[in-house]
Design an enzyme around this catalytic site. Structure first.
Site, PDB file in Angstrom:
ATOM      1  N   ASP A 238       0.875  -1.175   0.000  1.00 25.69           N
ATOM      2  CA  ASP A 238       0.000   0.000   0.000  1.00 25.69           C
ATOM      3  C   ASP A 238       0.905   1.215   0.000  1.00 25.69           C
ATOM      4  OD1 ASP A 238      -1.809   2.038   0.428  1.00 25.69           O
ATOM      5  OD2 ASP A 238      -2.557   1.280   2.340  1.00 25.69           O
TER       6      ASP A 238
ATOM      7  N   ALA B 221       5.703  -6.258  -5.599  1.00 31.60           N
ATOM      8  CA  ALA B 221       4.481  -6.670  -4.918  1.00 31.60           C
ATOM      9  C   ALA B 221       3.511  -7.351  -5.872  1.00 31.60           C
ATOM     10  CB  ALA B 221       3.807  -5.462  -4.277  1.00 31.60           C
TER      11      ALA B 221
ATOM     12  N   GLU C 152      -2.681   9.085  -5.122  1.00 27.87           N
ATOM     13  CA  GLU C 152      -1.397   8.405  -5.364  1.00 27.87           C
ATOM     14  C   GLU C 152      -1.307   7.901  -6.801  1.00 27.87           C
ATOM     15  OE1 GLU C 152      -0.986   6.949  -0.709  1.00 27.87           O
ATOM     16  OE2 GLU C 152      -1.796   5.604  -2.232  1.00 27.87           O
TER      17      GLU C 152
ATOM     18  N   GLY D  37     -12.069   7.094  -1.801  1.00 31.03           N
ATOM     19  CA  GLY D  37     -12.991   7.548  -0.768  1.00 31.03           C
ATOM     20  C   GLY D  37     -14.370   6.947  -0.936  1.00 31.03           C
TER      21      GLY D  37
ATOM     22  N   ASP E 293      -6.325   1.194   5.683  1.00 28.23           N
ATOM     23  CA  ASP E 293      -5.751   0.045   6.385  1.00 28.23           C
ATOM     24  C   ASP E 293      -6.812  -1.008   6.676  1.00 28.23           C
ATOM     25  OD1 ASP E 293      -3.361   1.504   6.386  1.00 28.23           O
ATOM     26  OD2 ASP E 293      -3.877   2.451   8.298  1.00 28.23           O
TER      27      ASP E 293
ATOM     28  N   GLY F 139     -10.408   6.893  15.789  1.00 27.44           N
ATOM     29  CA  GLY F 139      -9.215   6.125  16.123  1.00 27.44           C
ATOM     30  C   GLY F 139      -8.779   5.212  15.007  1.00 27.44           C
TER      31      GLY F 139
END
Length: 324
Positions: A162, A187, A196, A227, A257, A306
């Site tokens: 990533d 990868a 990106e 998104g 993640d 969080g």
């Protein structure tokens, strides 16, 4: 289910609490760091996750190891050091939950992991090996990352990358592209954000040259997330899209993640191996089902504050209403 090994940084996210007039601003301590978040995402779903990296022997390093262990992430191959403190990230959120970071790194313990800190037993147990670009920012940790990717591949693991690019973590006189290109070409699975992807297209000259870079290396699957918009997936022979779940975002810090954790968990649950990955990708139906699951994980994560704490359980994902 094969073990999913996540290598790189673990750090402290100090998440800004809502502002109160005439009161000093408060920041709440949270365990984080992209590869550590992925390991927690896998473990929360019920997978076999291992985190590998260097933690400081300071109060924050203790907190990170305790937090990983509490989430049932394997910690057997973590190294500790007194030579540098734990990296810190202060996180602020806008009204839509989009985050911005202020990093305190380097110096940081995670940068001190060297290639000879890896243990052979870890590679022997790994079915998947996941890394991000934050472990490429300095020469020594970049070499450790490349060594880990190669050793994992040699041991038969499927390798995931990533980009997770944070330009402010790179020295102003260091161009990230040469190291990123090495990781991309090393990868099997590459995950990029839309920004990106645009960055790579600009750097390579056009979209076709991005694919030339990937397909001439080890990459077999490229995923571009955007998104709340549909993600795009690409293999060497096909292309498709998967719609995102519509949710009310509170904190987007660990969305990517959670997505990667869900993706790797699903591949492991289906007993997908590096040797069988091309055959898996040849059938779009199970691929898109896997990506739907991963988008659900990312969607749930943004509804909670969080990083570690935002990761969904398998029951959470199964309870999420299906997309129309």
């Amino acid at each position: 289910m094969k073990k999913i090994v996540c290598f790189g940084e673990a750090l402290i996210d100090f998440l800004g609490a809502p502002a109160v007039p005439e009161t000093p601003r408060a920041f709440l301590q949270n365990a984080g760091g992209a590869p550590a978040n992925v390991a927690v995402a896998v473990a929360r779903l019920g997978g076999d996750a291992e985190f590998v990296g260097m933690l400081s022997r300071d109060m924050f390093g203790d907190f990170l190891r305790e937090s990983l262990a509490a989430m049932r992430v394997g910690c057997s191959y973590i190294r500790r050091t007194t030579q540098a403190p734990t990296a810190l990230a202060f996180v602020s959120l806008d009204p839509l939950g989009e985050r911005s970071f202020s990093f305190y790194r380097p110096p940081a313990a995670d940068l001190l992991f060297h290639e000879n800190d890896f243990e052979t037993a870890m590679f022997a147990a790994a079915g998947f090996f996941h890394v991000c670009s934050n472990s490429l920012t300095e020469a020594a940790i970049a070499q450790a990352t490349f060594t880990g990717m190669q050793r994992a591949r040699t041991a038969g693991a499927l390798v995931s990358f990533d980009m997770n690019l944070r330009p402010c973590l790179w020295a102003k006189d260091v161009d990230p592209l040469p190291r990123i290109r090495v990781a991309l070409a090393s990868a099997d699975v590459v995950k990029l954000s839309a920004d990106e992807y645009a960055f790579l297209i600009a750097a390579q000259g056009d979209e076709n040259r991005v694919f030339d870079l990937l397909w001439s290396g080890a990459t077999q699957l490229l995923i571009v997330t955007n998104g709340a918009a549909a993600l795009q997936w690409y293999t060497r022979h096909a292309h498709g899209s998967v719609a995102a779940h519509v949710v009310c975002a509170v904190d987007t810090t660990a969305a990517g993640d959670a997505f990667v954790g869900g993706l790797l968990f699903q591949l492991a649950a289906q007993e997908i191996t590096a040797q069988g990955f091309a055959a898996f990708l040849a059938d779009e139906k199970p691929l898109e089902s896997t990506l739907h699951f991963a988008t659900a994980c990312g969607a749930i994560a943004v509804t909670r504050p969080g990083a570690f704490a935002s990761m969904p359980t398998l029951a959470d994902v199964q309870a999420l209403p299906r997309k129309p």
